[in-house]
Scaffold this motif. Structure first.
Motif, PDB file in Angstrom:
ATOM      1  N   ASP A 109      27.367  25.702 -93.870  1.00  0.00           N
ATOM      2  CA  ASP A 109      26.349  25.783 -92.823  1.00  0.00           C
ATOM      3  C   ASP A 109      25.720  27.165 -92.744  1.00  0.00           C
ATOM      4  OD1 ASP A 109      26.542  23.108 -91.877  1.00  0.00           O
ATOM      5  OD2 ASP A 109      28.418  23.617 -90.876  1.00  0.00           O
ATOM      6  N   GLY A 110      26.426  28.183 -93.221  1.00  0.00           N
ATOM      7  CA  GLY A 110      25.872  29.531 -93.219  1.00  0.00           C
ATOM      8  C   GLY A 110      25.540  29.969 -94.627  1.00  0.00           C
ATOM      9  N   VAL A 111      24.284  29.790 -95.033  1.00  0.00           N
ATOM     10  CA  VAL A 111      23.863  30.118 -96.398  1.00  0.00           C
ATOM     11  C   VAL A 111      22.861  31.264 -96.348  1.00  0.00           C
ATOM     12  CG1 VAL A 111      22.758  29.270 -98.501  1.00  0.00           C
ATOM     13  CG2 VAL A 111      24.261  27.768 -97.189  1.00  0.00           C
TER      14      VAL A 111
ATOM     15  N   MET B 282      31.774  32.492-100.071  1.00  0.00           N
ATOM     16  CA  MET B 282      31.397  32.194-101.448  1.00  0.00           C
ATOM     17  C   MET B 282      30.247  33.087-101.883  1.00  0.00           C
ATOM     18  SD  MET B 282      30.025  28.533-102.970  1.00  0.00           S
ATOM     19  CE  MET B 282      28.494  28.543-102.023  1.00  0.00           C
ATOM     20  N   PHE B 283      30.386  33.665-103.086  1.00  0.00           N
ATOM     21  CA  PHE B 283      29.244  34.321-103.698  1.00  0.00           C
ATOM     22  C   PHE B 283      28.379  33.230-104.316  1.00  0.00           C
ATOM     23  CE2 PHE B 283      27.035  36.139-107.366  1.00  0.00           C
ATOM     24  CZ  PHE B 283      26.329  37.145-106.726  1.00  0.00           C
TER      25      PHE B 283
ATOM     26  N   THR C 149      35.168  33.981-102.807  1.00  0.00           N
ATOM     27  CA  THR C 149      35.543  35.395-102.704  1.00  0.00           C
ATOM     28  C   THR C 149      36.564  35.667-101.608  1.00  0.00           C
ATOM     29  OG1 THR C 149      33.642  35.788-101.246  1.00  0.00           O
ATOM     30  CG2 THR C 149      33.321  36.181-103.609  1.00  0.00           C
ATOM     31  N   PHE C 150      36.698  34.749-100.644  1.00  0.00           N
ATOM     32  CA  PHE C 150      37.638  34.978 -99.544  1.00  0.00           C
ATOM     33  C   PHE C 150      37.960  33.645 -98.886  1.00  0.00           C
ATOM     34  CE2 PHE C 150      38.632  36.019 -95.071  1.00  0.00           C
ATOM     35  CZ  PHE C 150      39.678  36.911 -95.274  1.00  0.00           C
ATOM     36  N   VAL C 151      39.233  33.453 -98.535  1.00  0.00           N
ATOM     37  CA  VAL C 151      39.682  32.232 -97.867  1.00  0.00           C
ATOM     38  C   VAL C 151      40.511  32.608 -96.652  1.00  0.00           C
ATOM     39  CG1 VAL C 151      40.984  30.083 -98.084  1.00  0.00           C
ATOM     40  CG2 VAL C 151      39.711  30.962-100.056  1.00  0.00           C
ATOM     41  N   ALA C 152      40.185  32.032 -95.494  1.00  0.00           N
ATOM     42  CA  ALA C 152      40.947  32.247 -94.263  1.00  0.00           C
ATOM     43  C   ALA C 152      41.072  30.908 -93.551  1.00  0.00           C
ATOM     44  CB  ALA C 152      40.264  33.274 -93.361  1.00  0.00           C
ATOM     45  N   GLY C 153      42.244  30.293 -93.667  1.00  0.00           N
ATOM     46  CA  GLY C 153      42.437  28.977 -93.069  1.00  0.00           C
ATOM     47  C   GLY C 153      41.535  27.958 -93.722  1.00  0.00           C
TER      48      GLY C 153
ATOM     49  N   SER D  67      27.558  32.707 -98.898  1.00  0.00           N
ATOM     50  CA  SER D  67      27.611  31.525 -98.039  1.00  0.00           C
ATOM     51  C   SER D  67      28.960  31.432 -97.347  1.00  0.00           C
ATOM     52  CB  SER D  67      27.374  30.244 -98.858  1.00  0.00           C
ATOM     53  OG  SER D  67      26.102  30.261 -99.471  1.00  0.00           O
ATOM     54  N   GLN D  68      28.940  30.868 -96.132  1.00  0.00           N
ATOM     55  CA  GLN D  68      30.155  30.593 -95.373  1.00  0.00           C
ATOM     56  C   GLN D  68      30.316  29.085 -95.271  1.00  0.00           C
ATOM     57  OE1 GLN D  68      32.325  32.942 -94.305  1.00  0.00           O
ATOM     58  NE2 GLN D  68      31.021  34.452 -95.311  1.00  0.00           N
TER      59      GLN D  68
END
Length: 332
Positions: free
Chosen positions: A293-295, A250-251, A241-245, A300-301
């Motif tokens: 690592d962030g779910v 993620m959904f 859903t979003f990308v930064a670097g 999720s990240q």
């Protein structure tokens, strides 16, 4: 302040300055992720394209199950009579309930429950069997018990074989090349299986009740193996859903089957209208590999670890759990 005191004060201040400098230096470097390594990325073996449509709808997999037969205790391969099965509630309906509960334990499937009333359905179950993604027909194909002589005792080994017929409701396609066969065995290891003391007849009430319990445990083990196979073919999939670097949002989270520390393959889906008005998946393009690592519950990240040369993850890409993470310990 004497000379020794001034010396210790200068020494202390110098030590503090060095520590602060080191802390500042560390602050500038720690927390910055390593840049991703350029490498060839491959798709996991467990990817199933049906998951793309499901994650696009923002929900979990819907499963409708049918339990056709759990075996007849009257057959000469089982050592306990039908009245024992009735006493232990070893009915097709009750074992179907057991299968549903095991599927629900995975926590990322919606399983149609025929036992809920219409009133309860409104609060709990918002869909019917015709809206399922996967239909599973379950059948006990073989059930037998064998007495093993381990003098002075006798021990009983119980084996139950189960067949699963799994169909994609939308396309009518079978999920595997053929029906899936699994089995459950109770009595192969120490501490399992009915142990019959010397001079106690096989027909005694206590032994018969124990044999019925053995059958239930063997059937449950077969169901466990069946759920494991279903879990494998329904590999978790998310949507970028979003990308930064090097960071990806993620959904797709815990309720979709992901957990902290999972690694994913980010890929691009290519679809094409085949002339009938419907777009079909014609290919997938692996883009990157990332660690999440962030779910959270449904988001999720993740951090990109490796990436295909000249590629970059994009909003709208998909992500699927890697083979290595799927083979690891999964929380249930």
């Amino acid at each position: 302040m004497n000379r020794n005191s001034r010396y210790f004060l200068r020494t202390f201040l110098l030590a503090v300055s060095v520590a602060m400098l080191a802390a500042c230096s560390t602050t500038n470097t720690v927390g910055k992720p390593e840049p991703p390594v350029e490498a060839h990325i491959t798709m996991p073996s467990g990817f199933n394209s049906i998951m793309l449509d499901i994650i696009d709808k923002g929900r979990r997999v819907r499963i409708y199950t049918q339990m056709n037969d759990i075996g007849d205790p009257k057959n000469n391969q089982l050592l306990f009579p039908a009245k024992v099965a009735s006493k232990l509630n070893l009915t097709t309906k009750q074992m179907h309930r057991r299968l549903i509960d095991l599927l629900l334990r995975v926590k990322r499937f919606e399983v149609y429950d025929p036992d809920y009333t219409v009133v309860q359905d409104k609060a709990y179950q918002q869909w019917g069997p015709e809206e399922a993604d996967i239909r599973i027909d379950c059948l006990v194909t073989d059930a037998r018990q064998k007495v093993i002589d381990i003098r002075p005792y006798r021990k009983v080994r119980t084996q139950v074989k189960v067949s699963l017929h799994m169909v994609n409701v939308l396309t009518g396609a079978i999920l595997f090349d053929s029906d899936v066969a699994v089995e459950g065995v109770w009595g192969d290891v120490q501490g399992q299986g009915t142990l019959i003391p010397p001079n106690v007849p096989l027909e005694s009430e206590s032994v018969q009740t124990s044999l019925g319990g053995d059958y239930e445990r063997a059937l449950t083990k077969a169901f466990d193996a069946a759920v494991e196979r279903i879990d494998q073919i329904m590999r978790p999939v998310g949507r970028v859903t979003f990308v930064a670097g090097n960071s990806i949002s993620m959904f797709g989270g815990i309720q979709h089957g992901f957990q902290g520390g999972d690694e994913i393959v980010v890929f691009r889906a290519h679809r094409k209208d085949m002339g009938d008005g419907y777009e079909r998946l014609i290919g997938v393009q692996p883009i990157a590999r990332a660690r999440c690592d962030g779910v959270g519950s449904d988001l999720s990240q993740c951090t990109v670890l490796r990436i295909e040369p000249s590629q970059q993850p994009m909003d709208g890409d998909y992500a699927v759990l890697t083979d290595e993470s799927a083979r690891g310990m999964r929380n249930r």
